[in-house]
Write an enzyme that holds these catalytic residues in place. Structure first.
Site, PDB file in Angstrom:
ATOM      1  N   LEU A  13      84.732  61.490  43.737  1.00  0.00           N
ATOM      2  CA  LEU A  13      85.308  62.667  43.080  1.00  0.00           C
ATOM      3  C   LEU A  13      86.839  62.603  43.093  1.00  0.00           C
ATOM      4  O   LEU A  13      87.499  62.928  42.105  1.00  0.00           O
ATOM      5  CB  LEU A  13      84.819  63.939  43.805  1.00  0.00           C
ATOM      6  CG  LEU A  13      85.443  65.258  43.366  1.00  0.00           C
ATOM      7  CD1 LEU A  13      85.121  65.562  41.901  1.00  0.00           C
ATOM      8  CD2 LEU A  13      84.946  66.412  44.248  1.00  0.00           C
ATOM      9  N   TYR A 141      74.150  65.944  57.197  1.00  0.00           N
ATOM     10  CA  TYR A 141      75.172  66.237  56.178  1.00  0.00           C
ATOM     11  C   TYR A 141      75.039  67.693  55.705  1.00  0.00           C
ATOM     12  O   TYR A 141      76.012  68.444  55.643  1.00  0.00           O
ATOM     13  CB  TYR A 141      74.973  65.260  55.025  1.00  0.00           C
ATOM     14  CG  TYR A 141      75.786  65.507  53.783  1.00  0.00           C
ATOM     15  CD1 TYR A 141      77.169  65.391  53.791  1.00  0.00           C
ATOM     16  CD2 TYR A 141      75.159  65.826  52.578  1.00  0.00           C
ATOM     17  CE1 TYR A 141      77.904  65.594  52.629  1.00  0.00           C
ATOM     18  CE2 TYR A 141      75.881  66.020  51.417  1.00  0.00           C
ATOM     19  CZ  TYR A 141      77.252  65.901  51.449  1.00  0.00           C
ATOM     20  OH  TYR A 141      77.970  66.100  50.302  1.00  0.00           O
TER      21      TYR A 141
HETATM   22  C1  AKB Z   1      74.650  63.106  48.405  1.00  0.00           C
HETATM   23  O1  AKB Z   1      73.692  62.641  47.764  1.00  0.00           O
HETATM   24  O2  AKB Z   1      74.740  63.044  49.627  1.00  0.00           O
HETATM   25  C2  AKB Z   1      75.724  63.818  47.646  1.00  0.00           C
HETATM   26  C3  AKB Z   1      75.484  65.288  47.570  1.00  0.00           C
HETATM   27  C4  AKB Z   1      74.367  65.818  46.767  1.00  0.00           C
HETATM   28  O3  AKB Z   1      76.204  66.035  48.167  1.00  0.00           O
HETATM   29  N1  AKB Z   1      75.858  63.264  46.332  1.00  0.00           N
END
Ligand code: AKB
Length: 309
Positions: A13, A141
């Site tokens: 990005l 994440y």
């Molecule tokens: C990922 O796949 O980890 C990223 C997101 C969807 O945040 N592209």
């Protein structure tokens, strides 16, 4: 005049957003920063080698350029984060909280920080996921992004901080490569098709996920950051939508241009991450607050991707 610092400027990005910000605000007002020297055109403008975890160096750069606005794009994405959860948590969280503190101490005025559809989890409504909903992310994440959203909202609430954020879907563009995400297949597939090679997909054929063409993502970011503060009703992170598709959908669309293209499916650990995410997004709050509207669907994006790669 605003002076902007983009940290993580060499990422997927960052590369495109920095270029756009330089077009809008002028080269002399946009500093790109990343851990390594860029290989792209970014080095033509102001550039600093910067480790976001080195807070003294971050302060030094903020001071050197009299920065007023920071775009913090550094993160370990969903797939890579699973390999080092502890490191992902430390990087994703500490970098954000450090920057929130620096803004609060008056080192700069406004912060942009990206969130993700990874904040949604197995018990989140999968279709037309509302802005306010049940969120139980199961990837590290996603957990870090949801916690980050709460920190942003907290700093707005307690310190009136001007922090803005978008929950990006999978981002697809031809100018820069993603790294370490679950949605990365949707970029790789175009590269393989264009190179005349077969594609092996790490997700099942029917895995539907929200996606967005990079130009829409960059425009969404700029429009949100340019919106008057009193129109921003969400200080955690905005839902934004553009399109949703499965690997089979994108394959069929590519086949219209590359009839010999072949795909096979070998799902790996990323399937579980994808299965925990939602399929489509209700972005009516972003539409209402700052006029969000996507311009690219799968058909148009496929044409542009194959033309430009
Ligand atoms: C990922 O796949 O980890 C990223 C997101 C969807 O945040 N592209």
């Amino acid at each position: 005049m605003n002076n902007i610092l983009v940290i993580g400027a060499c990422g997927q990005l960052g590369t495109e957003l920095t270029t756009r910000l330089r077009e809008i605000y002028g080269e002399e007002h946009v500093v790109a920063a990343d851990k390594k020297e860029p290989v792209s055109d970014l080095k033509e403008g102001l550039f600093e080698v910067l480790d976001i975890m080195d807070i003294n160096r971050v302060k030094e750069v903020l001071k050197k350029y009299q920065i007023t606005e920071v775009y913090h794009l550094v993160a370990l994405l969903s797939a890579t984060a699973e390999a080092s959860p502890r490191f992902a948590w430390e990087l994703n969280m500490n970098s954000l909280v450090n920057l929130l503190d620096l803004a609060n101490e008056g080192h700069f005025k406004r912060l942009y920080w990206p969130s993700s559809i990874a904040v949604f989890g197995p018990n989140t409504p999968k279709v037309n996921t509302p802005q306010q909903t049940f969120m139980d992310p199961s990837s590290i994440y996603g957990i870090s992004k949801l916690a980050g959203e709460r920190w942003c909202d907290y700093y707005f609430d307690k310190h009136n901080m001007d922090v803005r954020s978008i929950r990006y879907p999978g981002l697809i563009g031809y100018k820069s490569l993603p790294g370490g995400g679950t949605t990365d297949y949707a970029v790789d597939i175009y590269h393989k098709a264009k190179a005349g090679e077969d594609f092996s997909c790490f997700l099942r054929a029917d895995t539907k996920l929200p996606m967005m063409y990079m130009e829409d993502a960059v425009r969404a970011t700029v429009e949100l950051m340019q919106a008057p503060a009193d129109q921003i009703t969400i200080r955690s992170s905005y839902n934004v939508a553009a399109m949703s598709f499965t690997p089979e959908d994108v394959y069929e669309e590519i086949k219209k241009h590359c009839p010999d293209f072949k795909i096979s499916y070998e799902p790996d650990f990323r399937q579980e991450i994808a299965d925990s995410w939602n399929q489509s997004i209700d972005d009516s709050v972003a539409q209402r607050d700052w006029g969000w509207k996507p311009e690219y669907d799968l058909k148009r994006m496929t044409e542009v991707m194959l033309e430009n790669l």
